[in-house]
Design a protein around this motif. Structure first.
Motif, PDB file in Angstrom:
ATOM      1  N   GLN A 205       0.893  -1.268   0.134  1.00 47.83           N
ATOM      2  CA  GLN A 205      -0.025  -0.026   0.005  1.00 47.83           C
ATOM      3  C   GLN A 205       1.034   1.305  -0.034  1.00 47.83           C
ATOM      4  OE1 GLN A 205      -2.314  -0.817   3.542  1.00 47.83           O
ATOM      5  NE2 GLN A 205      -4.152  -1.656   2.230  1.00 47.83           N
ATOM      6  N   PHE A 206       1.893   1.017   0.765  1.00 44.66           N
ATOM      7  CA  PHE A 206       2.703   2.296   0.917  1.00 44.66           C
ATOM      8  C   PHE A 206       3.600   2.797  -0.371  1.00 44.66           C
ATOM      9  CE2 PHE A 206       6.733   4.687   1.590  1.00 44.66           C
ATOM     10  CZ  PHE A 206       6.304   5.658   2.245  1.00 44.66           C
ATOM     11  N   ALA A 207       3.807   1.603  -1.179  1.00 47.42           N
ATOM     12  CA  ALA A 207       4.517   1.683  -2.317  1.00 47.42           C
ATOM     13  C   ALA A 207       3.843   2.471  -3.476  1.00 47.42           C
ATOM     14  CB  ALA A 207       4.805   0.292  -2.904  1.00 47.42           C
TER      15      ALA A 207
ATOM     16  N   ASN B 176       9.670  -5.295   3.509  1.00 47.73           N
ATOM     17  CA  ASN B 176      10.657  -4.383   3.557  1.00 47.73           C
ATOM     18  C   ASN B 176      10.871  -3.632   2.095  1.00 47.73           C
ATOM     19  OD1 ASN B 176      11.834  -5.068   6.281  1.00 47.73           O
ATOM     20  ND2 ASN B 176      12.312  -7.086   4.898  1.00 47.73           N
ATOM     21  N   LEU B 177      10.878  -2.067   2.201  1.00 50.28           N
ATOM     22  CA  LEU B 177      11.294  -1.532   1.022  1.00 50.28           C
ATOM     23  C   LEU B 177      12.297  -0.239   1.298  1.00 50.28           C
ATOM     24  CD1 LEU B 177       9.642   1.346   1.086  1.00 50.28           C
ATOM     25  CD2 LEU B 177       7.858  -0.104   0.510  1.00 50.28           C
ATOM     26  N   VAL B 178      13.096   0.044   0.352  1.00 49.02           N
ATOM     27  CA  VAL B 178      13.748   1.116   0.269  1.00 49.02           C
ATOM     28  C   VAL B 178      13.095   2.074  -0.619  1.00 49.02           C
ATOM     29  CG1 VAL B 178      16.166   1.693  -0.272  1.00 49.02           C
ATOM     30  CG2 VAL B 178      15.688  -0.410   0.499  1.00 49.02           C
ATOM     31  N   VAL B 179      13.176   3.565   0.050  1.00 47.73           N
ATOM     32  CA  VAL B 179      12.363   4.719  -0.393  1.00 47.73           C
ATOM     33  C   VAL B 179      13.787   5.741  -0.443  1.00 47.73           C
ATOM     34  CG1 VAL B 179      11.713   5.395   1.873  1.00 47.73           C
ATOM     35  CG2 VAL B 179      10.931   6.402  -0.182  1.00 47.73           C
TER      36      VAL B 179
ATOM     37  N   ARG C 298       5.379  11.854   7.763  1.00 42.13           N
ATOM     38  CA  ARG C 298       3.799  12.367   7.786  1.00 42.13           C
ATOM     39  C   ARG C 298       3.000  11.186   7.034  1.00 42.13           C
ATOM     40  NH1 ARG C 298       3.597  18.613   6.265  1.00 42.13           N
ATOM     41  NH2 ARG C 298       3.690  19.627   8.380  1.00 42.13           N
ATOM     42  N   ALA C 299       3.614  10.567   5.947  1.00 40.90           N
ATOM     43  CA  ALA C 299       3.256   9.641   5.229  1.00 40.90           C
ATOM     44  C   ALA C 299       3.162   8.248   5.879  1.00 40.90           C
ATOM     45  CB  ALA C 299       3.696   9.534   3.760  1.00 40.90           C
TER      46      ALA C 299
END
Length: 304
Positions: free
Chosen positions: A234-236, A249-252, A263-264
């Motif tokens: 969802q965040f992606a 896990n993700l790298v942003v 905030r997000a």
């Protein structure tokens, strides 16, 4: 004031530095950042009068660094990169010997700095860890309260706690009005300690500016672990650059201020967030507009 004016040093093997021109004021911490062989060490050795310029000059408080080297050594605290110390002496013996050569009577600053760095100065140097040898060199550079401080790769071999202590020590020297130049092969160190920074590539300064401006232009990457893979997916979909994603896990990647990211993330179950070190090459691309990548191998190479 520390001043470089068109300073160039060329060695027979093609190494050196090219056309350094900038100034460092009192109460300023300036960082020279570049990979091994970029010219950082050569620049500091020129300030110490250990190397003679091919062209141009460098001066400290109006004193030429070649002609007035002996005088300037008395007012300078210098930490070389990759130095060695006499293994048969204890840290105390080595530091006292240097203090005597400088005519120091009050050793309070010496002992206070060693204590802050958690350094056992009664241990033989030959039995010290590489980190403790580095700490001994730092104490030696700072113990005589010099108005000019030159630190070549000072964070080398230090653990995270000691690095934090050294950051505080450098900022304390800045508050006293000292002129500080330090070198590093990572931008993170400059971000923590410096007012301005010069990024070096093959002996040339390819970026010169204040850290605030650098910070605004830098991209930073963070490894974020979510409570579930569903949350990560969802965040992606949010308006951020996703460099990689695997399970939870993700790298942003974020440019400039972190507040939009914070905030997000407040709307998600996040179990951990860790910064991902930015390579020096990536830093050049982000800050220098990608021109660093356009250099060719046929250019003259400059080395420390």
């Amino acid at each position: 004031m520390i001043r470089f004016k068109n300073l160039t040093k060329r060695f027979e093997d093609g190494g050196g530095i090219a056309d350094f021109s900038f100034e460092v004021e009192e109460g300023e911490v300036f960082g020279l950042v570049g990979s091994k062989g970029s010219g950082k060490t050569t620049a500091l050795r020129m300030l110490m009068g250990f190397e003679y310029p091919t062209k141009g000059r460098c001066a400290i408080n109006g004193k030429d660094c070649v002609r007035a080297a002996s005088y300037l050594h008395r007012m300078t605290g210098y930490l070389p990169d990759g130095f060695s110390l006499p293994a048969v002496l204890t840290g105390r013996q080595f530091l006292r010997s240097n203090a005597e050569m400088r005519g120091m009577r009050n050793l309070e600053n010496l002992f206070n700095t060693a204590k802050k760095l958690d350094l056992n100065i009664d241990r033989k140097i030959g039995d010290m860890t590489s980190a403790d040898v580095q700490k001994t060199g730092i104490v030696c550079a700072l113990m005589h309260n010099p108005p000019v401080i030159l630190l070549d790769n000072p964070f080398r071999n230090l653990d995270s706690r000691t690095r934090s202590v050294l950051v505080d020590l450098i900022l304390e020297e800045k508050e006293k009005g000292k002129m500080v130049i330090l070198t590093s092969d990572t931008v993170d160190i400059a971000d923590l300690t410096c007012d301005r920074v010069g990024l070096l590539d093959k002996g040339s300064i390819v970026y010169l500016g204040d850290v605030e401006n650098m910070r605004e232009n830098m991209y930073r990457s963070y490894l974020i672990q979510f409570g579930s893979s569903r949350s990560a997916m969802q965040f992606a979909k949010e308006a951020f650059e996703i460099k990689s994603m695997k399970d939870r896990n993700l790298v942003v990647s974020v440019q400039g201020e972190l507040l939009p990211l914070v905030r997000a993330l407040a709307n998600y179950h996040v179990t951990s967030i860790e910064p991902v070190p930015l390579s020096l090459e990536e830093t050049f691309v982000h800050i220098y507009g990608g021109l660093h990548a356009e250099h060719t191998d046929s250019e003259t190479g400059f080395f420390d």
